[in-house]
Design a protein around this motif. Structure first.
Motif, PDB file in Angstrom:
ATOM      1  N   ARG A  67    -112.750  50.909   0.301  1.00  0.00           N
ATOM      2  CA  ARG A  67    -112.588  50.969   1.755  1.00  0.00           C
ATOM      3  C   ARG A  67    -111.196  50.538   2.174  1.00  0.00           C
ATOM      4  O   ARG A  67    -110.626  51.079   3.145  1.00  0.00           O
ATOM      5  N   ALA A  68    -110.612  49.585   1.457  1.00  0.00           N
ATOM      6  CA  ALA A  68    -109.277  49.099   1.816  1.00  0.00           C
ATOM      7  C   ALA A  68    -108.213  50.173   1.642  1.00  0.00           C
ATOM      8  O   ALA A  68    -107.132  50.084   2.253  1.00  0.00           O
ATOM      9  N   ALA A 112    -115.561  55.698   7.821  1.00  0.00           N
ATOM     10  CA  ALA A 112    -116.602  55.500   8.837  1.00  0.00           C
ATOM     11  C   ALA A 112    -117.981  55.421   8.196  1.00  0.00           C
ATOM     12  O   ALA A 112    -118.827  54.617   8.618  1.00  0.00           O
ATOM     13  N   ALA A 113    -118.221  56.244   7.175  1.00  0.00           N
ATOM     14  CA  ALA A 113    -119.523  56.226   6.512  1.00  0.00           C
ATOM     15  C   ALA A 113    -119.757  54.899   5.801  1.00  0.00           C
ATOM     16  O   ALA A 113    -120.847  54.313   5.890  1.00  0.00           O
ATOM     17  N   LEU A 114    -118.731  54.392   5.101  1.00  0.00           N
ATOM     18  CA  LEU A 114    -118.882  53.110   4.416  1.00  0.00           C
ATOM     19  C   LEU A 114    -119.080  51.970   5.418  1.00  0.00           C
ATOM     20  O   LEU A 114    -119.886  51.061   5.189  1.00  0.00           O
ATOM     21  N   ASP A 115    -118.361  52.015   6.535  1.00  0.00           N
ATOM     22  CA  ASP A 115    -118.528  50.984   7.566  1.00  0.00           C
ATOM     23  C   ASP A 115    -119.936  50.992   8.142  1.00  0.00           C
ATOM     24  O   ASP A 115    -120.448  49.952   8.555  1.00  0.00           O
ATOM     25  N   ASP A 140    -103.871  57.941  -0.532  1.00  0.00           N
ATOM     26  CA  ASP A 140    -102.547  57.476  -0.111  1.00  0.00           C
ATOM     27  C   ASP A 140    -101.743  56.934  -1.293  1.00  0.00           C
ATOM     28  O   ASP A 140    -101.030  55.925  -1.178  1.00  0.00           O
ATOM     29  N   GLY A 141    -101.865  57.582  -2.444  1.00  0.00           N
ATOM     30  CA  GLY A 141    -101.095  57.180  -3.607  1.00  0.00           C
ATOM     31  C   GLY A 141    -101.585  55.919  -4.293  1.00  0.00           C
ATOM     32  O   GLY A 141    -100.938  55.428  -5.232  1.00  0.00           O
ATOM     33  N   ARG A 142    -102.716  55.395  -3.868  1.00  0.00           N
ATOM     34  CA  ARG A 142    -103.277  54.188  -4.487  1.00  0.00           C
ATOM     35  C   ARG A 142    -104.645  54.498  -5.070  1.00  0.00           C
ATOM     36  O   ARG A 142    -105.259  55.514  -4.741  1.00  0.00           O
ATOM     37  N   GLN A 143    -105.115  53.590  -5.915  1.00  0.00           N
ATOM     38  CA  GLN A 143    -106.346  53.866  -6.639  1.00  0.00           C
ATOM     39  C   GLN A 143    -107.191  52.604  -6.763  1.00  0.00           C
ATOM     40  O   GLN A 143    -106.668  51.497  -6.943  1.00  0.00           O
ATOM     41  N   LEU A 173    -124.663  57.142 -19.550  1.00  0.00           N
ATOM     42  CA  LEU A 173    -124.273  57.805 -18.313  1.00  0.00           C
ATOM     43  C   LEU A 173    -123.118  58.756 -18.625  1.00  0.00           C
ATOM     44  O   LEU A 173    -122.037  58.330 -19.040  1.00  0.00           O
ATOM     45  N   THR A 174    -123.369  60.023 -18.424  1.00  0.00           N
ATOM     46  CA  THR A 174    -122.351  61.016 -18.801  1.00  0.00           C
ATOM     47  C   THR A 174    -121.992  61.944 -17.648  1.00  0.00           C
ATOM     48  O   THR A 174    -121.288  62.922 -17.839  1.00  0.00           O
ATOM     49  N   GLY A 175    -122.481  61.701 -16.438  1.00  0.00           N
ATOM     50  CA  GLY A 175    -122.215  62.586 -15.321  1.00  0.00           C
ATOM     51  C   GLY A 175    -120.742  62.646 -14.971  1.00  0.00           C
ATOM     52  O   GLY A 175    -119.997  61.669 -15.115  1.00  0.00           O
ATOM     53  N   THR A 176    -120.292  63.823 -14.516  1.00  0.00           N
ATOM     54  CA  THR A 176    -118.902  64.015 -14.095  1.00  0.00           C
ATOM     55  C   THR A 176    -118.908  64.597 -12.690  1.00  0.00           C
ATOM     56  O   THR A 176    -119.592  65.589 -12.425  1.00  0.00           O
ATOM     57  N   VAL A 177    -118.142  63.955 -11.795  1.00  0.00           N
ATOM     58  CA  VAL A 177    -118.077  64.379 -10.401  1.00  0.00           C
ATOM     59  C   VAL A 177    -116.629  64.318  -9.948  1.00  0.00           C
ATOM     60  O   VAL A 177    -115.907  63.365 -10.272  1.00  0.00           O
ATOM     61  N   HIS A 178    -116.197  65.336  -9.194  1.00  0.00           N
ATOM     62  CA  HIS A 178    -114.882  65.318  -8.558  1.00  0.00           C
ATOM     63  C   HIS A 178    -115.059  65.823  -7.136  1.00  0.00           C
ATOM     64  O   HIS A 178    -115.536  66.939  -6.918  1.00  0.00           O
ATOM     65  N   LEU A 179    -114.682  64.991  -6.172  1.00  0.00           N
ATOM     66  CA  LEU A 179    -114.859  65.325  -4.762  1.00  0.00           C
ATOM     67  C   LEU A 179    -113.563  65.112  -4.005  1.00  0.00           C
ATOM     68  O   LEU A 179    -112.759  64.227  -4.339  1.00  0.00           O
ATOM     69  N   SER A 180    -113.406  65.893  -2.948  1.00  0.00           N
ATOM     70  CA  SER A 180    -112.349  65.671  -1.971  1.00  0.00           C
ATOM     71  C   SER A 180    -113.010  65.421  -0.627  1.00  0.00           C
ATOM     72  O   SER A 180    -113.869  66.206  -0.195  1.00  0.00           O
ATOM     73  N   LEU A 181    -112.617  64.316   0.023  1.00  0.00           N
ATOM     74  CA  LEU A 181    -113.262  63.929   1.277  1.00  0.00           C
ATOM     75  C   LEU A 181    -112.211  63.508   2.303  1.00  0.00           C
ATOM     76  O   LEU A 181    -111.166  62.948   1.933  1.00  0.00           O
ATOM     77  N   PRO A 182    -112.471  63.742   3.596  1.00  0.00           N
ATOM     78  CA  PRO A 182    -111.572  63.204   4.629  1.00  0.00           C
ATOM     79  C   PRO A 182    -111.625  61.681   4.618  1.00  0.00           C
ATOM     80  O   PRO A 182    -112.716  61.094   4.727  1.00  0.00           O
ATOM     81  N   ALA A 183    -110.501  61.031   4.477  1.00  0.00           N
ATOM     82  CA  ALA A 183    -110.478  59.570   4.384  1.00  0.00           C
ATOM     83  C   ALA A 183    -111.099  58.896   5.608  1.00  0.00           C
ATOM     84  O   ALA A 183    -111.877  57.940   5.454  1.00  0.00           O
ATOM     85  N   PRO A 184    -110.785  59.332   6.847  1.00  0.00           N
ATOM     86  CA  PRO A 184    -111.402  58.669   8.007  1.00  0.00           C
ATOM     87  C   PRO A 184    -112.930  58.787   8.014  1.00  0.00           C
ATOM     88  O   PRO A 184    -113.633  57.838   8.378  1.00  0.00           O
ATOM     89  N   ALA A 185    -113.434  59.959   7.601  1.00  0.00           N
ATOM     90  CA  ALA A 185    -114.885  60.142   7.601  1.00  0.00           C
ATOM     91  C   ALA A 185    -115.551  59.272   6.547  1.00  0.00           C
ATOM     92  O   ALA A 185    -116.620  58.690   6.787  1.00  0.00           O
ATOM     93  N   LEU A 186    -114.937  59.162   5.359  1.00  0.00           N
ATOM     94  CA  LEU A 186    -115.497  58.305   4.326  1.00  0.00           C
ATOM     95  C   LEU A 186    -115.439  56.842   4.759  1.00  0.00           C
ATOM     96  O   LEU A 186    -116.393  56.087   4.536  1.00  0.00           O
TER      97      LEU A 186
END
Length: 379
Positions: free
Chosen positions: A204-205, A136-139, A227-230, A121-134
Motif C-alpha cells: 500500500r505504501a 482504495a480497495a486495500l484501504d 512507481d519504480g519501487r517494489q 504452491l506453484t501458481g503463476t499470476v501477472h496482473l496490471s492494475l490502476p494504482a489508485p483503484a488498488l
C-alpha cells in the motif's frame, strides 16, 4: 429501592436483560410506577440479580433458574444444590460429546489435507492494475484483517483473481470486508493468494501515484511493483475461508445514512459495555442501532423500542412509528467500517433478524462492502 438503571449497573445485567427476565417471570421488580411504568427493585433483589447473572453465564436454562431463585432464600437448600449438580453434569456430558465430535472433525481434516502428498504452491499470476483503484480497495478492507496467532490464515488479505477482476477480502471472524477493482493480464483460471498484512502494508505504501501497478505471484512469492519501487515477500501457505458463502445474506432493511452525523451519534451516544467471554478479547463498547420507517438509523440506549432513548443521524420528527428491532454492534468496529467506506453517505443494510450481520455498503458500488457480526443484547 433501585431504579432499573441502577440495578443493571450494580448487578451486571443489562437493562434490556432485566426487562426480559421480568417478562419471563424469572426476576420481576418489587414495584412498578403505575403512571410512568418505571421499574423499581428492592435491596434484597440485588443478590438475586447477581446470582441470576452467574447462572446465565454458566448456561443454566431459565426453567431451572426460576427454581434456584425460588429456593435460594429458603431453609431447604437441597433443591438448589440438586439443580446446580444436575446442570454441572449436563455441562460435563456436553463437553465430552463436543470433544468426541471435534476429534472426528479433526480426523476428517487430516484426510482432506493429506500433507504427505500435498503439492507445493506453484501458481503463476501477472496482473496490471490502476494504482489508485488498488490503493482504495486495500484501504476498504485492511481494517478487518485478523490478528489472532491461533488463526494465521486470517492474518492476511485474500487476493482473489478471476477473469478481469481482482477482489481483496479480509476478516477476523467478527467482521468481513470485500472490495473489487479491474485487472488486466490474467488469462488463466481463478487464483487465490493470501498476502500477509505486513506485506500488504508495504504494498500500500507504494501506491501513491496515478500509474499502473504490476502484481505478480510465482510459486510462494508475491511481488508488487509501482512507481519504480517494489515490495515482495512470501504468501501465506494457508487456505482462506470461502467468503462467497459468508456474503450470501437474505435481503433486509436498507437505509442511506449521512456518515458524519452517524459518526457523531455513535461517538457521543449511549453505549453498553459487553464483557467478552472469548480468551484474549477485552470488554467492548456496544452501540445499539435501530431503524425508523426504513429512512433513519438511530443509536439507542437501554430503553425498550417504544421509549425515547435513541439519537439519530437526522431529524426524525416526533414518535417512533415503523421502529425496527434493536441490533448491537461493536462501536469501534462500526466506526472503522464507516471510515473504510470513505463516503459521506453510505447504505446500512439490516438483516431480517437481529442475529443477522449488519452490512455497510457504498451506494454506487455494490462490490465494496463490510459485514459486522451482531452482539447479543438479551443478557
Amino acid at each position: 429501592m433501585r431504579s432499573i438503571g441502577e440495578m443493571a449497573r450494580d448487578s451486571g445485567l443489562g437493562v434490556s436483560a432485566l426487562r426480559f427476565y421480568d417478562r419471563a417471570g424469572v426476576l420481576g421488580p418489587a414495584w412498578v410506577d403505575p403512571t410512568s411504568g418505571y421499574r423499581w427493585y428492592a435491596p434484597e433483589q440485588l443478590d438475586e440479580a447477581r446470582l441470576l447473572a452467574r447462572l446465565r453465564r454458566a448456561g443454566m436454562p431459565l426453567a431451572d433458574i426460576r427454581l434456584v431463585l425460588a429456593g435460594w432464600s429458603g431453609e431447604d437448600t437441597d433443591l438448589v444444590r440438586g439443580l446446580l449438580q444436575a446442570h454441572l453434569r449436563r455441562l460435563e456430558q456436553g463437553l465430552t460429546e463436543a470433544r468426541s465430535e471435534f476429534s472426528t472433525i479433526r480426523e476428517l481434516l487430516d484426510h482432506r489435507e493429506n500433507p504427505m502428498t500435498a503439492s507445493p504452491l506453484t501458481g503463476t499470476v501477472h496482473l496490471s492494475l490502476p494504482a489508485p483503484a488498488l490503493a482504495a480497495a486495500l484501504d476498504a478492507v485492511r481494517f478487518a484483517a485478523g490478528r489472532d496467532p491461533e488463526l494465521p490464515m486470517l492474518g492476511g488479505v485474500l487476493f482473489d483473481i478471476e477473469g478481469d477482476a481482482l477482489r481483496v477480502v479480509a476478516t477476523d471472524r467478527y467482521r468481513l470486508a470485500v472490495a473489487r477493482t479491474d485487472a488486466d493480464g490474467h488469462g488463466g483460471s481463478r487464483e487465490q493468494v493470501v498476502v500477509p498484512t505486513p506485506l500488504v502494508d508495504a504494498m500500500r505504501a507504494l501506491l501513491s501515484g496515478d500509474e499502473s501497478a504490476r502484481f505478480a505471484v510465482e510459486g510462494d512469492r508475491v511481488t508488487l511493483e509501482a512507481d519504480g519501487r517494489q515490495a515482495s515477500g512470501q504468501r501465506l501457505a494457508h487456505d482462506f475461508p470461502d467468503y462467497r458463502r459468508l456474503v450470501q445474506l437474505p435481503p433486509g432493511r436498507r437505509v442511506v445514512v449521512e456518515v458524519p452525523a452517524l459518526r457523531e451519534a455513535l461517538e457521543n451516544g449511549p453505549v453498553r459495555v459487553a464483557e467478552e467471554r472469548e480468551p484474549g478479547r477485552s470488554a467492548r463498547d456496544i452501540s445499539v442501532l435501530t431503524t425508523v420507517d426504513d429512512k433513519t438509523v438511530l443509536v439507542c440506549g437501554d430503553g425498550a423500542p417504544d421509549e425515547d432513548t435513541c439519537t439519530g443521524n437526522e431529524d426524525r420528527g416526533t414518535g417512533t412509528g415503523g421502529l425496527g428491532y434493536h441490533v448491537g454492534v461493536d462501536r469501534g468496529f462500526l466506526l472503522e467500517a464507516l471510515a473504510a467506506g470513505d463516503r459521506d453517505r453510505l447504505v446500512l443494510e439490516f438483516g431480517p433478524a437481529p442475529t443477522a450481520p449488519l452490512a455497510i455498503r457504498r451506494a454506487e458500488d455494490e462490490g465494496a462492502f463490510s459485514l459486522l457480526m451482531p452482539v447479543r443484547l438479551d443478557d
